[in-house]
Structures are given as C-alpha cells and as structure tokens.
Design an enzyme around this catalytic site. Structure first.
Site, mmCIF file in Angstrom:
data_model
loop_
_atom_site.group_PDB
_atom_site.id
_atom_site.type_symbol
_atom_site.label_atom_id
_atom_site.label_comp_id
_atom_site.label_asym_id
_atom_site.label_seq_id
_atom_site.Cartn_x
_atom_site.Cartn_y
_atom_site.Cartn_z
ATOM 1 N N HIS A 98 -21.236 -18.211 -11.322
ATOM 2 C CA HIS A 98 -21.528 -19.216 -12.021
ATOM 3 C C HIS A 98 -21.334 -18.974 -13.675
ATOM 4 C CE1 HIS A 98 -22.511 -20.880 -8.393
ATOM 5 N NE2 HIS A 98 -24.013 -20.579 -8.393
ATOM 6 N N LYS A 116 -34.960 -18.003 -13.157
ATOM 7 C CA LYS A 116 -35.874 -19.022 -12.247
ATOM 8 C C LYS A 116 -37.148 -19.103 -12.883
ATOM 9 C CE LYS A 116 -33.161 -18.742 -8.180
ATOM 10 N NZ LYS A 116 -32.636 -19.865 -8.381
ATOM 11 N N LYS A 136 -18.842 -29.092 -10.963
ATOM 12 C CA LYS A 136 -19.689 -29.913 -11.563
ATOM 13 C C LYS A 136 -18.672 -30.800 -12.601
ATOM 14 C CE LYS A 136 -23.740 -27.570 -11.257
ATOM 15 N NZ LYS A 136 -24.787 -28.138 -10.844
ATOM 16 N N ASP A 184 -26.810 -13.362 -8.294
ATOM 17 C CA ASP A 184 -26.981 -14.963 -7.699
ATOM 18 C C ASP A 184 -26.368 -15.850 -8.680
ATOM 19 O OD1 ASP A 184 -28.057 -16.811 -5.924
ATOM 20 O OD2 ASP A 184 -29.415 -17.244 -7.397
ATOM 21 N N ASP A 215 -17.303 -21.858 -6.101
ATOM 22 C CA ASP A 215 -18.162 -21.761 -6.977
ATOM 23 C C ASP A 215 -18.763 -23.081 -7.416
ATOM 24 O OD1 ASP A 215 -19.483 -21.590 -9.428
ATOM 25 O OD2 ASP A 215 -18.952 -19.729 -9.735
ATOM 26 N N HIS A 216 -19.658 -23.478 -6.786
ATOM 27 C CA HIS A 216 -20.084 -24.942 -7.066
ATOM 28 C C HIS A 216 -20.269 -25.296 -8.520
ATOM 29 C CE1 HIS A 216 -24.212 -23.821 -7.399
ATOM 30 N NE2 HIS A 216 -24.480 -25.159 -7.902
ATOM 31 N N GLU A 240 -33.641 -22.698 -14.681
ATOM 32 C CA GLU A 240 -34.232 -23.220 -13.631
ATOM 33 C C GLU A 240 -35.547 -23.454 -13.518
ATOM 34 O OE1 GLU A 240 -31.770 -22.959 -9.791
ATOM 35 O OE2 GLU A 240 -31.633 -20.916 -10.728
ATOM 36 N N ARG A 282 -25.956 -21.868 15.847
ATOM 37 C CA ARG A 282 -26.430 -21.162 16.967
ATOM 38 C C ARG A 282 -27.407 -21.810 17.760
ATOM 39 N NH1 ARG A 282 -27.761 -15.142 15.086
ATOM 40 N NH2 ARG A 282 -29.358 -16.346 13.835
ATOM 41 N N LYS A 331 -20.309 -18.795 -1.895
ATOM 42 C CA LYS A 331 -20.726 -17.470 -2.500
ATOM 43 C C LYS A 331 -22.013 -17.146 -2.025
ATOM 44 C CE LYS A 331 -23.765 -17.322 -5.934
ATOM 45 N NZ LYS A 331 -25.004 -18.141 -5.594
HETATM 46 C C1 BG6 Z 1 -26.831 -21.167 -6.520
HETATM 47 C C2 BG6 Z 1 -27.636 -20.197 -6.414
HETATM 48 O O1 BG6 Z 1 -25.359 -20.790 -6.417
HETATM 49 O O2 BG6 Z 1 -27.076 -22.032 -7.647
HETATM 50 C C3 BG6 Z 1 -29.220 -20.690 -6.660
HETATM 51 O O3 BG6 Z 1 -27.816 -19.308 -5.317
HETATM 52 C C4 BG6 Z 1 -29.300 -21.453 -7.742
HETATM 53 O O4 BG6 Z 1 -30.245 -19.502 -6.640
HETATM 54 C C5 BG6 Z 1 -28.362 -22.399 -7.762
HETATM 55 O O5 BG6 Z 1 -30.505 -22.245 -7.590
HETATM 56 C C6 BG6 Z 1 -28.340 -23.621 -9.005
HETATM 57 O O6 BG6 Z 1 -27.500 -24.594 -8.899
HETATM 58 P P1 BG6 Z 1 -27.593 -26.083 -9.573
HETATM 59 O O7 BG6 Z 1 -26.351 -26.777 -9.077
HETATM 60 O O8 BG6 Z 1 -28.817 -26.420 -9.104
HETATM 61 O O9 BG6 Z 1 -27.763 -25.586 -11.233
#
Ligand code: BG6
Length: 487
Positions: free
Chosen positions: A242, A340, A184, A237, A179-180, A218, A50, A150
């Site tokens: 994940h 977290k 990995k 989240d 879903d990243h 984390e 935007r 996501k």
């Molecule tokens: C994301 C979450 O999908 O994954 C975040 O929204 C989280 O809150 C993150 O910190 C963690 O990803 P990674 O790759 O750093 O383990």
C-alpha cells in the site's frame, strides 16, 4: 447514485468465501454493485470453501455479515433477498485432487457466462495449487481471469514462485493482483489532482518541494489475525504494497495515457529508483516499533504481545526515510510511517514545500503544505500564508484552503473493492499490480528486512493510542523536520 459503466454478465468464483475478507468486504461490495443495477441479471456468484454447508447456509452467512458490515445497504429487504438468490456455494478443498473438484465443475457448467473470474481470497500458499487445479480440471478457460489478494508471498523468492506457478495457467493480462489502496477514490484522485490541474505539476519537484510524508495510521490492532500478522509485520503487511503504491503515485512521471501499462510502467520506474537501505542506513533511516498497552480513543487496549499470547519481535509500526534517486526527486526525502493501535485512524500524504527564499515579513507563517487526506474525512487542504487581520503591525499566519470531498460531492463513497471487482469484470488492469512492480517492491523490502536482521535488536515500544515510538519523531528531528500530526 454514482454513474457506472455497464459490465458483461459474469461468473465469479470466490475461493476462501467463508473467510474474513470475503464476508467483510467482497460480498458487501458485490451487494452495493447489485443494488446500483451494475450486475447483469444472468451473473452468478459462487462461494467456494472447505467448510461443508449448503447454499442456503452460506447465504445466511453472507446475510449476517451484510447486516454487520453493510447495515444500511438495502432500502428494501426484498432487494437483498434477490441478491442472495444469485449466490451459490460449493464445498471444495483447494489442495484435494482434481477428482474432488466435480462440484465446482458442475456449478460452472450450467448457464456459463462470457466472463469467468476466480477470486483467490485465501492464504498465498494456496495460490499456485488452486491455479494448477483450475488448469488441470479445464475450469480455467483461455479467457478466464484470476484475482490474487495480497500478500503475494513474503519475500521476492516466494512471490516469484507464486507468480511463476500462476503464470503456467493464467497469462499476465489475465492476472489481477489486488492492492485495495489503488481502488480507494482518494488514491485514484492523486493522479487526477496531479495531471488534470495545470497548477500542480510545474511545482512538483525538488525545485520547490522540501519533502513528502506518507502516514497510514490505524486504531485497530491485529484483531484475530495474529498468526498471519506475526509472521508478516508492518513492513510486509503495509509498506511493501500500500505505502509504496502511494509513494509511486506521488512520484511518478506523467504517463502517456491512463492505459494500464502506461501507468504501471511509470510506477515501476519509481520503484526501480528507490534507494536500497543497508544495515548502516537502517539504523539512521528506519524505526521499528511494537505497541504496548494503552488507551485508543478512550478505550483500554492490550499490548501486542498480550493480544497474540506470546512475546515477539515483530514490528507493528515502521517509519522509513525513503529516497528516490532520479532527477525529479534527488534530495527530497519521502518519510513513510504506518502503525497499528495509533491515536487515530488517518491516512494522509503531506507535500511540504520549501520556505520562501527571503522572509520579508519576519517570523510567522510556515512553508506551504499540500495535505491530501485519503481517509477518513477525505479532502485536500492547501496551507497558505496570509496576513492576520488587524490594524497594528503585519503578522503572517498559515491557514488552510480546505476542500472537503463530503461537502463537494454528496455521493456515497464506494468501497475500494466495488471498483476493483467491476474492473476485473471489465478486464481493466490499470488499478492492479503488474508482476514486475511486485518484484521491484519486494526487492526493496527484502533489502531492508536483511538490514534489520543484520542490525538485530528489538522494536521500540510505544503506548497504544500514541503516534508511535519517540524514535520516530527523532528520525525527523535529525533532519530538522517534524511529522505533521494535527491535534
Ligand atoms: C490490509 C492489511 O491490507 O490493509 C491490514 O493487511 C490493514 O493489516 C488494512 O488493516 C488497512 O486497510 P484500510 O482500507 O482499512 O486502510
């Protein structure tokens, strides 16, 4: 340099291009692929957002974020400058009528490439609107692909509404739900470990396994994402996506091939066998926590409420005793935990085997454990019992057989998004979530959220920098087990 599969020339439009994810992950990942020579010269990358700015200003933004998030990427600055030249920018308000989408249409018209991708790195509330606009303007061609970040919604109903809306323009086989974690390296390695080693699969069941632990801890707090996070919480989240995906890869039956649908069908079966947790069970089988002030890696960290500027009942930590009701896993709990502001960044899967039926050497040693370290210090550690050297007596000691990927492979570990972005260009859906998987995962998460609503109460406090609330340790203790938290 790692080997890679060449991809056809593509046009990639990134919506939400000035946002955190795009600048922190997507553009640095594209840069790495470019530097390895995987991005064909005719390809174009178009940032769309935007904010009013021209392509030069946007390139500067990408350049600055590259210095921050991928500082050592370019051996020679000229290569980075060449990458930046591939990037264009178009100002577009996603919710504006189609008449205002002319800029993007014009940018895409010149020298169109065979593969066209729209990456929606925006709030999920915009997914359907953007998909519809792409349909109405004719920018979505019959072969274009869409990538959805996501979270897909915040419960089953909203996720269905998004998937239905997007499906009016993009077929399922052109919809890439990210879903990243699946991108990995170490997560993909779970499948290889299980199905490329004869040693493992025969002992992978309730016959020999006592329980499984999945921990994603984390150090980070919610950073600048408080508004999103406070409406979401750790269950939505991290667990719904994940962690359930990790559980699926540990628990699934052998797919017939690495074909996308073969793998995704097996994951769906696991999700369908996950036992729903009702209010009575929620009290015994789950723990919610929220961080208070503390010390993380020696640095003072503020409480969650202070970070977001108000009191809140949102959980920043969850522990769950999950159960998979099928023949392979009946009676083998999967303890899931994420939080977290915990003591250290650590993602790990621990498969704890049963004890030997007879302890002929007396006390000492410990049941075998296979520890799969996903990040950081990626590796696999198999804890075995051996005789402690020494002439007197016979003492058994548990020691690890260590496989460190850093020692075994000297390659750079690519970011998950590098692999996933190139998989979208190649049209490979294996590492993306199918719609029915997302539905099944939300079905389970919704039941737990409803159970928590019924139970009421507040999340337990835990000090930032700790392993979560003490109730999480008690959850394991009640079952005569303990979390694997090496010093
Ligand atoms: C994301 C979450 O999908 O994954 C975040 O929204 C989280 O809150 C993150 O910190 C963690 O990803 P990674 O790759 O750093 O383990």
């Amino acid at each position: 340099m790692a080997e890679f599969i060449p991809v056809p020339p593509f046009d990639l439009v990134v919506f939400g291009a000035t946002g955190d994810l795009a600048l922190r992950k997507l553009f640095p990942s594209l840069l790495h692929r470019f530097l390895d020579g995987q991005i064909p010269p005719q390809s174009r990358i178009i940032g769309a957002a935007r904010s009013p700015m021209d392509a030069e200003a946007f390139r500067k933004l990408v350049h600055d974020s590259r210095l921050k998030f991928a500082p050592g990427a370019c051996g020679e600055e000229a290569q980075c400058a060449e990458f930046l030249r591939r990037i264009d920018y178009v100002q577009v308000d996603a919710s504006a009528p189609t008449s205002e989408w002319g800029g993007l249409a014009a940018a895409l018209k010149q020298g169109a490439n065979p593969v066209r991708i729209f990456y929606l790195s925006t709030a999920p509330s915009l997914f359907v609107t953007i998909a519809q606009r792409l349909g109405e303007t004719g920018l979505a061609t019959p072969t274009s692909r869409i990538v959805l970040e996501k979270p897909i919604g915040r419960d089953l109903a909203s996720s269905r509404a998004i998937n239905d809306g997007v499906a009016q323009v993009f077929d399922e086989n052109r919809t890439f739900r990210i879903d990243h974690y699946l991108g990995k390296e170490t997560v993909q390695n779970l499948l290889v470990l299980r199905f490329a080693n004869m040693l493992i699969e025969p002992i992978w069941s309730r016959a020999t396994i006592d329980h499984v632990q999945i921990t994603v801890a984390e150090e980070l707090g919610v950073e600048g994402r408080g508004d999103y996070y406070d409406k979401s919480g750790a269950l939505r989240d991290m667990v719904q996506n994940h962690i359930l995906q990790l559980l699926c890869l540990v628990a699934l039956e052998s797919p017939n091939s690495v074909d996308a649908d073969a793998i995704r069908t097996e994951k769906l079966k696991v999700l369908s066998a996950l036992r729903r947790i009702d209010a009575a069970d929620a009290v015994l089988k789950t723990v919610r926590g929220q961080y208070r002030a503390g010390l993380v890696a020696g640095n003072p960290a503020r409480a969650y409420a202070e970070e977001i500027g108000r009191t809140s009942r949102t959980e920043t930590f969850v522990a769950v005793k999950a159960e998979v009701d099928n023949w392979r896993w009946a009676g083998v709990p999967f303890y899931l935990r994420t939080g977290k502001r915990m003591g250290a960044r650590r993602s790990e899967i621990v498969v704890q085997f049963k004890d030997t039926p007879v302890q002929m050497f007396g006390a000492g040693g410990a049941p075998n454990k296979l520890v799969m370290r996903l990040q950081p210090d990626e590796g696999v550690h198999l804890w075995l019992n051996v005789k402690e050297p020494g002439p007197g007596g016979l003492r058994v000691k548990s020691v690890p057989l260590n496989l460190s990927f850093a020692d075994a492979f000297t390659l750079r570990y690519p970011d998950a998004y590098e692999r996933l972005l190139m998989d979208v260009v190649r049209g490979n859906l294996s590492l993306f979530m199918r719609r029915d998987e997302v539905d099944a995962a939300w079905g389970w998460a919704d039941a737990l959220l409803a159970a928590w609503d019924e139970v009421g109460g507040e999340p337990y406090g835990y000090a930032a920098g700790s392993n979560g609330p003490t109730q999480s340790a008690l959850l394991m203790d009640r079952d005569g087990r303990a979390w694997w938290d090496p010093e």
